[in-house]
Design an enzyme around this catalytic site. Structure first.
Site, PDB file in Angstrom:
ATOM      1  NE  ARG A  92      -3.282  -0.382   3.048  1.00 22.37           N
ATOM      2  CZ  ARG A  92      -3.870  -0.082   4.188  1.00 22.37           C
ATOM      3  NH1 ARG A  92      -3.449  -0.610   5.322  1.00 22.37           N
ATOM      4  NH2 ARG A  92      -4.886   0.757   4.202  1.00 22.37           N
ATOM      5  CG  HIS A 457     -13.360   8.822  -6.648  1.00 25.36           C
ATOM      6  ND1 HIS A 457     -13.693   9.755  -7.605  1.00 25.36           N
ATOM      7  CD2 HIS A 457     -12.037   8.936  -6.445  1.00 25.36           C
ATOM      8  CE1 HIS A 457     -12.596  10.392  -7.982  1.00 25.36           C
ATOM      9  NE2 HIS A 457     -11.578   9.917  -7.291  1.00 25.36           N
ATOM     10  N   GLY A 769       2.686  45.086  -4.623  1.00 20.33           N
ATOM     11  CA  GLY A 769       1.763  44.649  -5.658  1.00 20.33           C
ATOM     12  C   GLY A 769       2.381  43.395  -6.255  1.00 20.33           C
ATOM     13  CB  CYS A 834      -2.800  45.181  -2.249  1.00 18.29           C
ATOM     14  SG  CYS A 834      -1.787  46.079  -3.429  1.00 18.29           S
TER      15      CYS A 834
HETATM   16  P1  ADP Z   1      -6.035   4.139  -0.182  1.00 16.12           P
HETATM   17  O1  ADP Z   1      -4.855   4.857   0.347  1.00 16.12           O
HETATM   18  O2  ADP Z   1      -6.361   4.468  -1.578  1.00 16.12           O
HETATM   19  O3  ADP Z   1      -7.176   4.197   0.764  1.00 16.12           O
HETATM   20  P2  ADP Z   1      -5.329   1.609   0.931  1.00 16.12           P
HETATM   21  O4  ADP Z   1      -3.887   1.267   0.946  1.00 16.12           O
HETATM   22  O5  ADP Z   1      -5.886   2.116   2.188  1.00 16.12           O
HETATM   23  O6  ADP Z   1      -5.608   2.595  -0.256  1.00 16.12           O
HETATM   24  O7  ADP Z   1      -6.083   0.301   0.502  1.00 16.12           O
HETATM   25  C1  ADP Z   1      -7.413   0.317   0.124  1.00 16.12           C
HETATM   26  C2  ADP Z   1      -8.210  -0.735   0.823  1.00 16.12           C
HETATM   27  O8  ADP Z   1      -7.638  -2.014   0.633  1.00 16.12           O
HETATM   28  C3  ADP Z   1      -8.271  -0.595   2.326  1.00 16.12           C
HETATM   29  O9  ADP Z   1      -9.234   0.325   2.706  1.00 16.12           O
HETATM   30  C4  ADP Z   1      -8.645  -1.967   2.757  1.00 16.12           C
HETATM   31  O10 ADP Z   1     -10.025  -2.169   2.647  1.00 16.12           O
HETATM   32  C5  ADP Z   1      -7.950  -2.829   1.743  1.00 16.12           C
HETATM   33  N1  ADP Z   1      -6.738  -3.377   2.327  1.00 16.12           N
HETATM   34  C6  ADP Z   1      -5.509  -2.847   2.334  1.00 16.12           C
HETATM   35  N2  ADP Z   1      -4.655  -3.651   3.013  1.00 16.12           N
HETATM   36  C7  ADP Z   1      -5.362  -4.701   3.436  1.00 16.12           C
HETATM   37  C8  ADP Z   1      -5.052  -5.867   4.194  1.00 16.12           C
HETATM   38  N3  ADP Z   1      -3.842  -6.086   4.656  1.00 16.12           N
HETATM   39  N4  ADP Z   1      -6.047  -6.736   4.433  1.00 16.12           N
HETATM   40  C9  ADP Z   1      -7.279  -6.505   3.965  1.00 16.12           C
HETATM   41  N5  ADP Z   1      -7.651  -5.445   3.257  1.00 16.12           N
HETATM   42  C10 ADP Z   1      -6.694  -4.535   2.979  1.00 16.12           C
HETATM   43 MG    MG Z   2      -7.137   3.718   2.560  1.00 14.02          MG
END
Ligand code: ADP
Ligand code: MG
Ligand code: MG
Length: 947
Positions: A92, A457, A769, A834
């Site tokens: 992530r 989103h 300015g 300003c």
């Molecule tokens: P963003 O930053 O776009 O929110 P994330 O890294 O939080 O992305 O991941 C999105 C989603 O993926 C999380 O909200 C979660 O639901 C799922 N996720 C991420 N890591 C795990 C994990 N280790 N186990 C289960 N679900 C996960």
């Molecule tokens: Mg997230």
């Protein structure tokens, strides 16, 4: 050797810069005992290193990551790529500042055909088989999309085809066999697109995934988001690798997102959504409609109970509203992310006040936690209450981001952008939005979606941008292909007018009129706190009494810039002004100017009235004269008649005004040098107006500040100032009244900055300015820069538009120099700004730091500047208190405590002096006593603070 990798147990919330927000909070949650699957974070510095190494992960980083995997395997009792007890992970992204949806995440990494087979062999439950294939197809899809950049759509099409073939509506209705088949199809698609097999080695998968996250820092949508949110490119993103927990395991599992308070209104109540048998982005992406969090209580009582406890712990620990991502894996709750929740401006104010009332925050902390840029939305128009009441909604969605929006319907982000560029107001209507839509969303007045909840989103991004959004209006019968939809029996085509209410979620046909916003309630409370802390004064740029009154309502403490030329454009005066321009002699010019004088005087009187004795800075005529001359034949003829000249003569005069480079031409104080009678007339108008208003209001001290634009040489100022003072003094004497006035100059040419010590001797005030100063310092014009700035952003030469965000390195340095040169030769000199920058929060902070006296900005930015000025003062005090990191910043001392401490210090000094006269032993004992007393006081102070 650098440390590139931190286990969650090694980090904490204070390490956000190094671990990114997500990593730092996963570590913090681990520290306070919350259920977090244990993994590790690769630092943001590793990301920077990746770019330094030419977009490669070097061996040292990779080795440390693999050591992290090993530790993770030990902690979790599972092994990466193992056939008996395989460990699956998520990879992530997570930067210092939250960038929702901008970068990438890969789930279920570690799967391959063998692991899949072994998992299924180890568990005969058919539901488990379904889960394994569901995870596998998700992994292949995400990996292909994120890592290998094969478009998501190919896979989505395959899913849709499968659902059609099986006659089911949702992905949960697909069986194990269907999903197995899908996984095969996905792998085949992968091979078709890339010409190679899907990588089966988990270590290879991991390395590619880490690389992809680093790479995603530089994707186009992240770059746009950063520019909009003042996030420097140099920060980089961290990568979090952690064991998977499975919300898609069975019906006792699921995944959710929640806020500890309502992110739209700020109300103190748990808000969120949960989706059974689902994983990752399913909730946000709107694949199925999630259940509200309250329903989770009935279906998952244990996990829900645990969850509410966690929410309380988080609020009490962080003292703020939190945004939480979690998963229930077979009834057990796991925390996957927490962060300060994005909120609307309205919610931000409500929450800040509540946190003060609940004892979580001091007033200063509450002021510091509100993003001034957000206030903008509150200052935008709302629907006119009466018109709204009279209107009947056609339908209703979720009020996902408050505000009022009306405009023409468009169906694509591109169309929204194109229409907005033409000055059209549009409402973007979509089935759902995705990160690619971001620029179109920004261009739209409002966003309306058919699918998706409060955390979709569209909802999240709109709230962040302060754009009105109604999401999840399922009643809309959408026909995207033919660009139309039906709601409540009404058909909307592209271009149809629509109004949406982001607070109630109501949708209306046609345009509902809007009214201006006001500062009341919590907004007023926070602004009053802000005013207690700020040092900078805030004035406004206003040319009309209406603007001036609005600005006063919003807290302006004076006018910092009144552009007099705007007054000349009005129909009743432009004729006289043209006559003035097309004059051959001074006398002719004076005749025309005499016609203008009463208009100007009247305008100024109204301004002085509106400002109620507060300072009013009036700038003398600035733009090149050719901007005023007629272009239409009828107007030219009219002018010729008035001047008793032939149209040819007039045309010749107009032609002679043509300049190759008007912005650097005959304008500003140069006009007063060539035509002193203009300055004379304007002086008379200002002074006479001031005298009249002063006479009417003896309790006000009307004090006009006359500002000479575009000065580059002190002698220019001297010569014009003489005209002004001679004229003004004569007027004042004739009126037999006492009236103070000032004459100052704009600082907008680099040469004025360089010679500020000379100019300051002759000026009562300086006003930067920064629009012109930026233009002249960079050497490109504001009107033309748009054409090439985009290329500058793309090649990272510039990260921001210097006309929107003050260039502190260059233009800022000139400003600092001006102050350093000017103040010592004229201690009474007051200095302001300003340019448009006067209302930009980061620029306001800079103005505070370099010691300006005031900023001046457009009326609706006044509250933003007030808040930004307060935040600058609060941050500075915190910095002065101690410079040992973020925690120390919290120990900000308010004025009362500071006074007490100073008094105590003085007493201590007296005692110490007395002790010095005693014998050495007595003195020593006394000093020790003092020290002990001091330590105890510090301890007591810290304890009260921590409460
Ligand atoms: P963003 O930053 O776009 O929110 P994330 O890294 O939080 O992305 O991941 C999105 C989603 O993926 C999380 O909200 C979660 O639901 C799922 N996720 C991420 N890591 C795990 C994990 N280790 N186990 C289960 N679900 C996960
Ligand atoms: Mg997230
Ligand atoms: Mg200028």
């Amino acid at each position: 050797m650098s440390k590139w990798v931190y286990m969650f147990t090694e980090g904490n919330a204070g390490m956000r810069n190094l671990l990114g927000g997500k990593g730092a909070n996963l570590a913090e949650m681990t520290n306070i005992g919350l259920p977090v699957p244990q993994g590790f974070t690769i630092t943001t510095e590793a990301c920077t290193q990746y770019y330094k190494d030419g977009r490669k992960i070097n061996d040292e980083i990779m080795d440390q990551a693999m050591a992290g995997v090993k530790k993770m395997e030990e902690i979790n009792g599972k092994k990466f790529g193992d056939l008996k007890n395989p460990l699956l992970v998520s990879v992530r992204s997570g930067a210092r500042a939250s960038m929702p949806g901008m970068m990438d995440t890969i789930l279920n990494l570690g799967l391959n055909d063998e692991v899949v087979a072994a998992m299924i062999a180890g568990n005969p439950d058919p539901k488990f088989e379904r889960f394994v294939y569901d995870s596998y197809r998700r992994f292949i899809q995400m990996f292909s999309d994120v890592v290998m950049e094969v478009g998501k759509k190919y896979f989505e099409q395959l899913i849709d085809k499968m659902k059609d073939a099986k006659g089911v509506q949702y992905d949960v209705d697909l069986t194990a066999a269907d999903l197995k088949e899908l996984a095969e199809q996905f792998k085949a698609e992968y091979k078709k697109q890339l010409g190679e097999d899907f990588p089966s080695d988990p270590v290879v998968q991991l390395k590619l995934a880490i690389e992809a996250v680093f790479r995603s820092w530089d994707n186009p949508r992240a770059n746009v988001y950063r520019r909009d949110n003042d996030i420097p490119y140099s920060w980089g993103t961290a990568v979090n690798v952690m064991p998977m927990v499975f919300g898609n395991l069975n019906d006792e599992s699921g995944t959710g997102v929640a806020f500890t308070r309502d992110p739209a209104t700020g109300e103190k109540k748990l808000m969120g959504e949960f989706l059974k048998n689902a994983q990752g982005e399913d909730v946000v992406a709107g694949v199925r409609t999630p259940m509200p969090i309250s329903q989770m209580e009935q279906e998952f009582p244990e996990a829900y109970g645990e969850f509410t406890k966690v929410c309380d712990i988080l609020e009490n620990h962080y003292h703020d509203m939190h945004d939480i991502e979690f998963t229930v894996d077979n009834k057990t709750l796991y925390m996957l992310q927490c962060r300060n929740g994005t909120r609307t401006a309205q919610a931000a104010l409500k929450i800040a006040c509540a946190l003060v009332d609940e004892g979580h925050k001091t007033e200063a902390e509450a002021v510091a936690m509100i993003d001034p840029r957000n206030l903008d939305t509150l200052l935008h128009p709302q629907f006119d209450a009466a018109a709204l009441k009279a209107a009947t909604p056609l339908g209703k969605g979720l009020g996902a981001s408050p505000g009022a929006a009306c405009g023409k319907v468009v169906f694509s982000a591109d169309e929204a952008e194109a229409q907005a560029a033409k000055g059209e107001k549009v409402v973007l209507v979509r089935l759902e939005t995705s990160p690619e839509d971001i620029t179109g969303m920004k261009a739209a007045q409002g966003i309306l979606t058919v699918r998706g909840g409060m955390t979709s989103h569209a909802a999240v991004v709109a709230r962040g941008m302060g754009t009105c959004c109604v999401s999840g209006c399922g009643d809309i019968d959408m026909d995207e292909e033919n660009k139309k939809f039906v709601l409540g029996g009404v058909t909307f085509n592209e271009g149809s007018e629509i109004s949406i209410d982001g607070t109630t979620g109501n949708i209306y046909a046609g345009i509902i009129p809007t009214v201006d916003a006001t500062i009341a309630g919590e907004f007023g409370r926070v602004m009053a706190w802000a005013d207690k802390y700020r040092r900078l004064k805030v004035r406004t740029n206003a040319d009309t009494p209406t603007d001036a009154k609005k600005a006063r309502e919003l807290g302006a403490e004076g006018i910092g810039l009144c552009r007099t030329e705007h007054m000349f454009f009005e129909a009743d005066r432009i004729a006289a002004f043209r006559e003035m321009i097309c004059s051959d002699t001074v006398e002719e010019r004076e005749v025309a100017l005499d016609k203008i004088l009463p208009y100007q005087q009247g305008d100024f009187e109204q301004l002085f009235e509106a400002l109620e004795g507060n300072p009013v800075t009036i700038r003398f005529l600035d733009p090149p004269l050719h901007e005023f001359v007629p272009t239409e034949d009828a107007d030219i003829k009219k002018l010729a008649e008035a001047k008793n000249k032939s149209t040819d003569e007039i045309k010749r005069m107009i032609d002679s005004l043509h300049e190759f480079n008007p912005m650097m031409g005959h304008r500003g104080c140069r006009l007063a040098v060539t035509y002193p009678e203009i300055a004379k007339m304007q002086t008379k108008a200002v002074i006479r107006a001031a005298i009249n208003v002063q006479k009417k209001h003896s309790d006000w001290a009307v004090k006009p500040e006359i500002m000479i634009p575009l000065v580059c040489e002190v002698k220019e100022l001297e010569s014009i100032k003489k005209i002004v003072t001679d004229t003004a003094d004569a007027e004042i004497e004739a009126a037999g009244i006492k009236l103070d006035y000032e004459v100052g100059t704009m600082i907008e040419i680099p040469r004025a900055c360089l010679t500020a010590d000379e100019i300051a001797k002759n000026a009562d005030f300086f006003c930067f300015g920064t629009n012109d100063l930026t233009q002249m310092t960079f050497g490109f014009s504001r009107d033309d820069a748009g054409k090439f700035l985009q290329a500058y952003y793309e090649s990272k030469i510039f990260e921001n538009d210097p006309f929107a965000k003050l260039d502190q390195n260059g233009v800022g340095k000139l400003m600092e120099m001006t102050i350093k040169l000017g103040k010592p030769v004229n201690p009474k000199l007051h200095i302001g700004i300003c340019g448009e920058h006067g209302g930009d929060p980061s620029s306001v902070e800079f103005c505070h730091r370099i010691g300006l006296d005031y900023v001046s900005c457009s009326p609706f930015r006044v509250p933003i500047a007030r808040l930004a000025a307060a935040q600058a003062a609060i941050a500075e005090k915190a910095d002065k208190g101690c410079n040992c990191g973020d925690d120390a910043k919290k120990s900000f001392v308010d004025d009362e405590t500071k006074a007490k401490l100073e008094e105590a210090a003085k007493k201590a000094e007296e005692i110490a002096k007395e002790l010095a006269n005693q014998s050495a032993d007595v003195a020593k004992a006394g000093l020790e006593g003092l020290k002990a007393g001091f330590d105890a006081a510090v301890k007591a102070y810290k304890e009260t603070r921590n409460k």
